[in-house]
Design a protein around this motif. Structure first.
Motif, mmCIF file in Angstrom:
data_model
loop_
_atom_site.group_PDB
_atom_site.id
_atom_site.type_symbol
_atom_site.label_atom_id
_atom_site.label_comp_id
_atom_site.label_asym_id
_atom_site.label_seq_id
_atom_site.Cartn_x
_atom_site.Cartn_y
_atom_site.Cartn_z
ATOM 1 N N VAL A 67 3.086 -0.412 -3.732
ATOM 2 C CA VAL A 67 3.600 -1.735 -3.369
ATOM 3 C C VAL A 67 2.421 -2.707 -3.302
ATOM 4 O O VAL A 67 1.455 -2.479 -2.581
ATOM 5 C CB VAL A 67 4.347 -1.683 -2.017
ATOM 6 N N THR A 68 2.521 -3.796 -4.075
ATOM 7 C CA THR A 68 1.442 -4.786 -4.098
ATOM 8 C C THR A 68 1.787 -6.042 -3.306
ATOM 9 O O THR A 68 0.899 -6.697 -2.787
ATOM 10 C CB THR A 68 1.086 -5.176 -5.546
ATOM 11 N N SER A 69 3.088 -6.394 -3.236
ATOM 12 C CA SER A 69 3.476 -7.548 -2.420
ATOM 13 C C SER A 69 4.957 -7.455 -2.067
ATOM 14 O O SER A 69 5.746 -6.825 -2.776
ATOM 15 C CB SER A 69 3.182 -8.867 -3.136
ATOM 16 N N GLY A 125 0.795 -1.218 0.000
ATOM 17 C CA GLY A 125 0.000 0.000 0.000
ATOM 18 C C GLY A 125 0.832 1.275 0.000
ATOM 19 O O GLY A 125 0.320 2.342 -0.336
ATOM 20 N N ASN A 126 2.119 1.177 0.364
ATOM 21 C CA ASN A 126 2.984 2.353 0.298
ATOM 22 C C ASN A 126 3.335 2.654 -1.158
ATOM 23 O O ASN A 126 3.266 1.788 -2.019
ATOM 24 C CB ASN A 126 4.281 2.146 1.091
ATOM 25 N N TYR A 127 3.734 3.904 -1.409
ATOM 26 C CA TYR A 127 4.103 4.337 -2.748
ATOM 27 C C TYR A 127 5.612 4.521 -2.844
ATOM 28 O O TYR A 127 6.253 4.977 -1.898
ATOM 29 C CB TYR A 127 3.401 5.652 -3.100
ATOM 30 N N MET A 128 6.166 4.189 -4.017
ATOM 31 C CA MET A 128 7.602 4.323 -4.277
ATOM 32 C C MET A 128 7.802 4.693 -5.740
ATOM 33 O O MET A 128 7.023 4.290 -6.597
ATOM 34 C CB MET A 128 8.334 3.001 -4.026
ATOM 35 N N GLY A 129 8.868 5.402 -6.026
ATOM 36 C CA GLY A 129 9.231 5.709 -7.405
ATOM 37 C C GLY A 129 8.471 6.900 -7.947
ATOM 38 O O GLY A 129 7.526 7.404 -7.339
ATOM 39 N N ILE A 166 10.315 -6.823 -3.921
ATOM 40 C CA ILE A 166 9.082 -6.053 -3.739
ATOM 41 C C ILE A 166 8.459 -5.859 -5.114
ATOM 42 O O ILE A 166 9.131 -5.455 -6.065
ATOM 43 C CB ILE A 166 9.388 -4.686 -3.097
ATOM 44 N N GLN A 167 7.152 -6.148 -5.226
ATOM 45 C CA GLN A 167 6.436 -5.962 -6.480
ATOM 46 C C GLN A 167 5.584 -4.698 -6.368
ATOM 47 O O GLN A 167 4.974 -4.432 -5.321
ATOM 48 C CB GLN A 167 5.538 -7.161 -6.797
#
Length: 152
Positions: free
Chosen positions: A120-122, A110-114, A128-129
């Motif tokens: 983040v889905t898993s 649930g966190n956001y990156m990039g 990390i996907q």
């Protein structure tokens, strides 16, 4: 050594230079804002929200939320982030990420990156996907899968 002590004594006996006077502050007249029927500049009305919300998200219906507060790791590109491990704490799996400035961050589903609105889905031991939203033109957003693998 005597010369040094004499020099120090001479410096201590000197009178200090006078201080410059404190500059006078300019008096600023008070200003009272009167709205005269205009909207408040400190509140968002529905027209303002509509102006920054995409009217159409293309055929796919996908679009990032412009009102969502960005997270720290969204300022970095995914290839500059490094996964260094995982942490299992209170039935939550955290991914441990180092940013280019050397700071350790933890992320969970649930966190956001990039920079491409990657959520983040898993998270597992290998990596990390994420699912990113990539802009392919005016209001044309496409989902793309990405991942960050565990660094050795």
């Amino acid at each position: 050594m005597n010369e040094l002590q004499d020099f120090v004594q001479d410096v201590k006996e000197r009178r200090p230079a006078p201080l410059e006077p404190v500059p006078q502050m300019k008096q600023i007249d008070n200003f009272i804002y009167e709205d005269d029927g205009r909207r408040s500049p400190f509140e968002m009305d529905e027209q303002s929200v509509d102006a920054i919300t995409p009217e159409s998200a293309g055929d796919s219906g996908l679009a990032p939320d412009p009102l969502r507060r960005k997270e720290v790791l969204e300022q970095y590109s995914l290839d500059s982030l490094r996964m260094v491990g995982t942490l299992d704490q209170n039935d939550t799996i955290w991914g441990l990420i180092t940013s280019p400035d050397g700071i350790l961050h933890r992320v969970t589903v649930g966190n956001y990156m990039g920079r491409n609105y990657g959520v983040v889905t898993s998270i597992n031991q290998q990596g990390i996907q994420l699912t990113e939203l990539v802009n392919e033109g005016l209001n044309e957003w496409v989902e793309r899968q990405a991942s960050i693998k565990l660094s050795e």
